[in-house]
Motif scaffolding. Structure first.
Motif, mmCIF file in Angstrom:
data_model
loop_
_atom_site.group_PDB
_atom_site.id
_atom_site.type_symbol
_atom_site.label_atom_id
_atom_site.label_comp_id
_atom_site.label_asym_id
_atom_site.label_seq_id
_atom_site.Cartn_x
_atom_site.Cartn_y
_atom_site.Cartn_z
ATOM 1 N N CYS A 28 -2.538 -2.949 -11.974
ATOM 2 C CA CYS A 28 -3.905 -2.415 -12.140
ATOM 3 C C CYS A 28 -4.056 -1.626 -13.440
ATOM 4 C CB CYS A 28 -4.315 -1.569 -10.940
ATOM 5 S SG CYS A 28 -4.616 -2.554 -9.454
ATOM 6 N N THR A 45 -4.520 -5.640 -4.816
ATOM 7 C CA THR A 45 -4.528 -4.261 -4.337
ATOM 8 C C THR A 45 -5.710 -4.001 -3.413
ATOM 9 O OG1 THR A 45 -3.376 -3.557 -6.338
ATOM 10 C CG2 THR A 45 -4.478 -1.837 -5.057
ATOM 11 N N GLY A 52 -0.336 -2.226 -7.590
ATOM 12 C CA GLY A 52 -1.140 -1.006 -7.677
ATOM 13 C C GLY A 52 -0.713 -0.063 -8.780
ATOM 14 N N THR A 94 2.874 -4.208 -3.137
ATOM 15 C CA THR A 94 1.764 -3.269 -3.291
ATOM 16 C C THR A 94 2.028 -2.292 -4.430
ATOM 17 O OG1 THR A 94 2.765 -1.913 -1.577
ATOM 18 C CG2 THR A 94 1.008 -3.379 -0.904
ATOM 19 N N TRP A 136 -5.735 -6.280 -9.381
ATOM 20 C CA TRP A 136 -6.882 -5.616 -8.761
ATOM 21 C C TRP A 136 -7.268 -6.313 -7.465
ATOM 22 C CZ3 TRP A 136 -8.809 -0.980 -9.382
ATOM 23 C CH2 TRP A 136 -8.555 -0.298 -10.571
#
Length: 157
Positions: free
Chosen positions: A124, A135, A120, A116, A132
């Motif tokens: 991203c 996440t 993230g 994560t 994206w």
């Protein structure tokens, strides 16, 4: 311990600090920061006989050393129960639940191509469509599981 550091850095120091680390690694070396990649490079790569990136191993060692140094320089460390789950489950039940959850998280992280934090915080901002999607999926599943546990336990969790 020594009490030189505060118990927790304010968000306005910690957040930009992490962001600058991500930006520096990406801008200077074209590398993405993520803990699961470091963990894989340090633990799984030797077992599966593939060569992990050396910088990821150094990053993981630095992460652990930094945590130990912060524990030494910060206020005394106290171990508390594992939140509300500790109230509902006795240690003989809690340990296997946490173990299974950890294995599932590790498997999911490997399957998703990162954890994560990696997706993230690094994927991203780099504009990765995969990050994206990952996440959004992480957060959506977390919300659904939280609401489901809340409903199943009558609000105890």
């Amino acid at each position: 311990m020594l009490g030189v550091l505060p118990a927790q850095l304010p968000w306005w120091v910690a957040g930009p600090g992490v962001g600058l680390c991500v930006l520096a690694l990406y801008g200077l070396a074209n590398l993405r920061l993520g803990v699961s990649g470091a963990w894989l490079a340090a633990t799984v790569a030797p077992v599966e006989r593939w060569r992990g990136d050396r910088w990821r191993v150094v990053f993981l060692v630095g992460l652990i050393a930094g945590a130990l140094l912060a524990a030494l320089l910060g206020p005394p460390v106290s171990i508390h129960r594992y939140g509300q789950l500790s109230v509902l489950l006795s240690p003989p039940l809690l340990v296997p639940v946490l173990l299974v959850a950890g294995v599932l998280l590790g498997y999911g992280s490997r399957w998703a191509g990162g954890c994560t934090s990696g997706h993230g915080l690094a994927g991203c901002p780099a504009g990765s469509p995969d990050s994206w999607a990952a996440t959004v999926t992480f957060f959506a599943v977390a919300v659904v599981v939280t609401l489901g546990l809340h409903a199943l336990t009558g609000g105890a969790l």
